[in-house]
Design an enzyme around this catalytic site. Structure first.
Site, PDB file in Angstrom:
ATOM      1  N   ASP A  94      -2.046  57.407  50.297  1.00  0.00           N
ATOM      2  CA  ASP A  94      -0.814  57.522  51.092  1.00  0.00           C
ATOM      3  C   ASP A  94      -0.884  58.653  52.117  1.00  0.00           C
ATOM      4  O   ASP A  94      -0.473  58.490  53.261  1.00  0.00           O
ATOM      5  CB  ASP A  94       0.361  57.772  50.126  1.00  0.00           C
ATOM      6  CG  ASP A  94       1.707  57.493  50.760  1.00  0.00           C
ATOM      7  OD1 ASP A  94       1.735  56.792  51.794  1.00  0.00           O
ATOM      8  OD2 ASP A  94       2.725  57.954  50.222  1.00  0.00           O
ATOM      9  N   TRP A 156       6.093  65.646  53.332  1.00  0.00           N
ATOM     10  CA  TRP A 156       5.001  64.724  52.986  1.00  0.00           C
ATOM     11  C   TRP A 156       3.708  65.422  52.587  1.00  0.00           C
ATOM     12  O   TRP A 156       2.751  64.761  52.202  1.00  0.00           O
ATOM     13  CB  TRP A 156       4.712  63.796  54.177  1.00  0.00           C
ATOM     14  CG  TRP A 156       4.558  64.526  55.486  1.00  0.00           C
ATOM     15  CD1 TRP A 156       5.516  64.642  56.459  1.00  0.00           C
ATOM     16  CD2 TRP A 156       3.420  65.261  55.959  1.00  0.00           C
ATOM     17  NE1 TRP A 156       5.041  65.407  57.498  1.00  0.00           N
ATOM     18  CE2 TRP A 156       3.756  65.799  57.230  1.00  0.00           C
ATOM     19  CE3 TRP A 156       2.149  65.521  55.451  1.00  0.00           C
ATOM     20  CZ2 TRP A 156       2.874  66.581  57.975  1.00  0.00           C
ATOM     21  CZ3 TRP A 156       1.271  66.302  56.193  1.00  0.00           C
ATOM     22  CH2 TRP A 156       1.632  66.816  57.440  1.00  0.00           C
ATOM     23  N   LYS A 180      15.308  62.267  48.171  1.00  0.00           N
ATOM     24  CA  LYS A 180      14.923  61.535  49.402  1.00  0.00           C
ATOM     25  C   LYS A 180      13.603  62.134  49.871  1.00  0.00           C
ATOM     26  O   LYS A 180      13.575  63.149  50.563  1.00  0.00           O
ATOM     27  CB  LYS A 180      16.014  61.719  50.459  1.00  0.00           C
ATOM     28  CG  LYS A 180      16.153  60.604  51.481  1.00  0.00           C
ATOM     29  CD  LYS A 180      14.982  60.317  52.367  1.00  0.00           C
ATOM     30  CE  LYS A 180      14.755  61.271  53.507  1.00  0.00           C
ATOM     31  NZ  LYS A 180      13.446  61.019  54.165  1.00  0.00           N
ATOM     32  N   SER A 234      10.654  71.082  58.064  1.00  0.00           N
ATOM     33  CA  SER A 234      10.493  71.883  59.282  1.00  0.00           C
ATOM     34  C   SER A 234      11.746  72.705  59.590  1.00  0.00           C
ATOM     35  O   SER A 234      12.836  72.403  59.087  1.00  0.00           O
ATOM     36  CB  SER A 234      10.180  70.958  60.453  1.00  0.00           C
ATOM     37  OG  SER A 234      11.268  70.091  60.645  1.00  0.00           O
ATOM     38  N   GLU A 388       3.578  76.843  64.452  1.00  0.00           N
ATOM     39  CA  GLU A 388       2.955  76.203  63.291  1.00  0.00           C
ATOM     40  C   GLU A 388       2.276  74.901  63.728  1.00  0.00           C
ATOM     41  O   GLU A 388       2.901  74.058  64.361  1.00  0.00           O
ATOM     42  CB  GLU A 388       4.041  75.889  62.248  1.00  0.00           C
ATOM     43  CG  GLU A 388       3.493  75.253  61.001  1.00  0.00           C
ATOM     44  CD  GLU A 388       4.580  74.902  59.983  1.00  0.00           C
ATOM     45  OE1 GLU A 388       5.595  74.285  60.379  1.00  0.00           O
ATOM     46  OE2 GLU A 388       4.415  75.244  58.803  1.00  0.00           O
TER      47      GLU A 388
END
Ligand code: NAD
Length: 499
Positions: A94, A156, A180, A234, A388
């Site tokens: 994934d 993620w 979520k 973020s 970043e």
């Protein structure tokens, strides 16, 4: 290996999204579709929050003993261990992280559930703790209670581990949750729902919705039925989430981005420092919030340090992440790949010197791979020094004095982590105290322990996860004060005249 076809998990059942939407899961290795996940919308958020609210109102979970909840957390941990190989493979397919990293993640996921099982048990002994209020007429005790329905929104880069960091303490504290995960990598979180179901967690206590930030994340963080939102992601999204929660007077804890500095002093063992430097910058393909992506090297050792770093970075094994000894897989998707290459281009345009890397590896035409990249001679104004990247790109410059290194390290809007490498213990202590960050590593970079607090200052967010701080952030503190005197209180005497 195929991706299991799953639905949303709401009120103990697998249910299709109200609008029946799904979107593809793309492999970062093959750049092709390997499955699909449900796309939840505001209606599904309503259903999930309602299910969690009903489970909370029922009281069977939130008012139970911590010992009872610990049993479920341990069962989840055991199932994660039993299914480790399968879960790690799914994680790698994934999001592209090397398989040995994914296996390590699964150990950490299981360890996190076990740790919070232990804290859930200890919570029972801490209930009704007496408080000395300094008056014999009153007895005061303190209870720690769940907040209610909590929204957990995750990124993620460590899909299942970031979820575990929130789900385990939230459940241990007795909350009912709506998770979520990121739409970019939700597959293992869907498997977590299957595990939660298998071990018999009561319906509605754990709910999972997958979907985009806009369609599912935004309505969840703005939902009046939640008691808190715990967010990792973020800075830009964190601000939106905090504003949405604030509109309902709900708290938000924010674990946001970083641009952490690693300072290497002249007395360091160079080979050892290079190793930690690479681990700090290239572990998880540099997609770590705490990546030590700014390297400050003392000018007297810079030539030797950079020579070793270049040689070692060029020997990192970059390949299919399912190959056992892979050390650098692809980044998560095309948009991240494009973004990283753009960062590299801008660094070159701004005059930074490329030491190594800077492009797709020649032997990998397919997949979102980027070579481990190091720029030196960075200047404070350069984008690569301030922003970043979230990829395997390290920016470096040299320094002369300790004071200069501290000043440069702290000159960032972020304040998540920092690292110092030196043989001088006193210097390490001074630097650790001077760092404006929530985490400081001495003579290492990136180790993370479930027992120790995790989180940042400045634009890296606020609140702490992990350790006892992680549990406290999902508890509400209630004082119960009892008047125990036989005497009347007597402030408004019954015989007093009105005038
Ligand atoms: P992101 O902000 O794009 O997304 C994070 C989550 O927020 C996802 O689930 C996304 O769907 C959701 N989201 C997006 N828009 C939303 C909205 N308007 N309302 C509510 N939810 C919304 O972040 P990302 O790209 O998934 O993750 C990378 C970022 O996460 C990096 O900046 C990284 O530093 C940070 N991060 C921080 C930590 C930490 O512990 N401090 C850990 C991991 C990652």
């Amino acid at each position: 290996m195929s991706i299991p076809a799953r639905q949303l998990y709401i009120a103990g059942k697998w249910v299709a999204p109200v609008h029946a939407g799904r979107f593809p899961v793309m492999s970062p290795r093959s750049e092709s579709e390997v499955g699909s996940i449900p796309n939840a919308t505001a209606e599904d958020v309503d259903r999930a929050v309602a299910a969690a609210a009903a489970a909370h109102a029922d009281g069977g979970w939130g008012r139970s003993l911590g010992r009872y909840r610990a049993g479920f957390l341990r069962a989840i941990a055991k199932k994660v261990k039993d299914d480790k190989t399968q879960l790690a493979k799914l994680e790698t397919i994934d999001c592209g992280k090397p398989i040995q990293e994914a296996e390590w993640d699964m150990d950490d996921v299981a360890g996190c559930f076990e740790y919070y099982a232990e804290l859930a048990e200890k919570l029972d002994a801490r209930q009704d703790a007496p408080i000395n209020v300094g008056m014999d007429d009153f007895r005061c005790r303190v209870r720690r209670e769940p907040l209610g329905v909590v929204a957990l929104i995750t990124p993620w880069n460590y899909p299942l581990l970031m979820a575990a960091w929130k789900v385990a303490p939230a459940l241990a504290a007795g909350n009912c949750v709506v998770l979520k995960p990121s739409e970019v990598a939700s597959v293992t979180c869907l498997e977590l729902a299957a595990i939660v179901h298998d071990v018999g967690v009561p319906a509605g206590v754990f709910n999972l919705i997958t979907g985009t930030g806009q369609d599912a994340g935004a309505p969840l963080s703005a939902h009046p039925g939640i008691a808190k939102v715990a967010f990792t992601g973020s800075v830009a999204t964190g601000k939106r989430v905090a504003l949405a929660a604030a509109a309902n007077v709900k708290p938000a804890t924010l674990e946001l981005g970083g641009k952490s500095a690693l300072i290497v002093f002249e007395d360091a063992d160079i080979a050892n420092a290079v190793e930690w430097c690479m681990f700090g910058a290239f572990w998880t393909v540099g997609q770590i919030c705490t990546a030590t992506s700014r390297l400050l090297v003392h000018e007297s050792i810079a030539t030797e340090f950079y020579a070793q770093l270049k040689r070692r970075a060029e020997s990192i094994k970059i390949c299919d992440p399912l190959i056992e000894d892979c050390r650098l897989g692809p980044v998560v998707n095309k948009s991240q790949h494009d973004k990283i290459l753009q960062f590299i281009q801008v660094a070159q345009q701004q005059g930074a010197t490329l030491l190594t890397g800077g492009k797709r590896p020649a032997h990998l035409a397919q997949g979102y791979f980027v070579e481990p990249t190091v720029f030196v001679d960075m200047k404070a104004h350069m984008q690569l020094w301030t922003d970043e990247v979230f990829g395997p790109v390290l920016a470096s410059c040299t320094f002369r004095t300790e004071a200069e290194a501290i000043e440069m390290a702290n000159s960032s809007i972020y304040g998540l982590a920092a690292a110092v490498i030196s043989a001088d213990e006193q210097r390490c202590k001074r630097v650790a105290e001077a760092m404006q960050s929530g985490i400081v590593w001495v003579n290492c970079a990136q180790p993370c322990f479930v027992q120790a607090p995790w989180g940042g200052v400045k634009a890296s967010g606020h609140g702490r996860e992990l350790g006892e701080w992680g549990l406290e952030s999902f508890l509400s503190v209630k004082q119960v004060t009892t008047y125990v005197s036989k005497e009347k209180w007597g402030w408004f005497p019954s015989s007093q005249s009105k005038l």
